[in-house]
Design a protein around this motif. Sequence first.
Motif, short mmCIF file in Angstrom:
data_model
loop_
_atom_site.label_atom_id
_atom_site.label_comp_id
_atom_site.label_asym_id
_atom_site.label_seq_id
_atom_site.Cartn_x
_atom_site.Cartn_y
_atom_site.Cartn_z
N UNK A 1 76.64 42.18 43.20
CA UNK A 1 76.89 43.04 44.47
C UNK A 1 76.89 44.46 43.87
N UNK A 2 76.22 45.34 44.12
CA UNK A 2 76.40 46.75 43.57
C UNK A 2 77.44 47.18 44.40
N UNK B 1 71.78 42.17 32.50
CA UNK B 1 71.96 40.98 32.02
C UNK B 1 72.97 41.10 31.05
N UNK B 2 73.04 41.77 30.12
CA UNK B 2 73.82 41.98 28.71
C UNK B 2 75.14 42.27 29.24
N UNK C 1 80.03 43.26 41.11
CA UNK C 1 80.76 42.21 41.42
C UNK C 1 79.92 40.98 41.31
N UNK C 2 80.41 40.02 40.61
CA UNK C 2 79.73 38.73 40.37
C UNK C 2 80.25 37.92 41.60
N UNK D 1 82.02 44.31 36.65
CA UNK D 1 81.63 44.55 35.51
C UNK D 1 80.81 46.05 35.36
N UNK D 2 81.19 46.78 34.54
CA UNK D 2 80.18 48.03 34.38
C UNK D 2 79.13 47.66 33.79
N UNK D 3 78.01 48.39 34.32
CA UNK D 3 76.64 48.26 33.67
C UNK D 3 76.28 49.07 32.68
N UNK D 4 76.13 48.57 31.38
CA UNK D 4 75.65 49.74 30.36
C UNK D 4 76.44 50.91 30.27
N UNK D 5 75.90 51.99 30.04
CA UNK D 5 77.02 53.16 30.07
C UNK D 5 76.71 54.24 31.39
N UNK D 6 76.03 53.43 32.35
CA UNK D 6 75.84 54.23 33.57
C UNK D 6 77.27 53.90 34.54
N UNK D 7 77.40 54.87 35.33
CA UNK D 7 78.70 54.89 36.03
C UNK D 7 78.48 53.94 37.23
#
Length: 82
Positions: free
Chosen positions: A18-19, A54-55, A76-77, A66-72
Amino acid sequence: EIKIITDEVKLNSKVQVKYMNNGKDINVQLVSTENNRNEIVNGLQRIYYKSPLASSILGHIKGDIVKIGNLDNFVEIINISN
């Protein structure tokens, strides 16, 4: 002592995330080839395991944010099935 086995995100996992910024839920499956990535089958989007999403979620468990990459941008899993 009881050990709780929790599924963690790994290759071929099907994961509902969920974003946090827009509340949107998506279902993804981590795949090892780029051939069939971004293909959506029955509402399940295949994503290449080296992609930013994914990474970022690899190795995490249900309930993690979890934060995605270097984006803000955070997800939530919600659920994992292996």
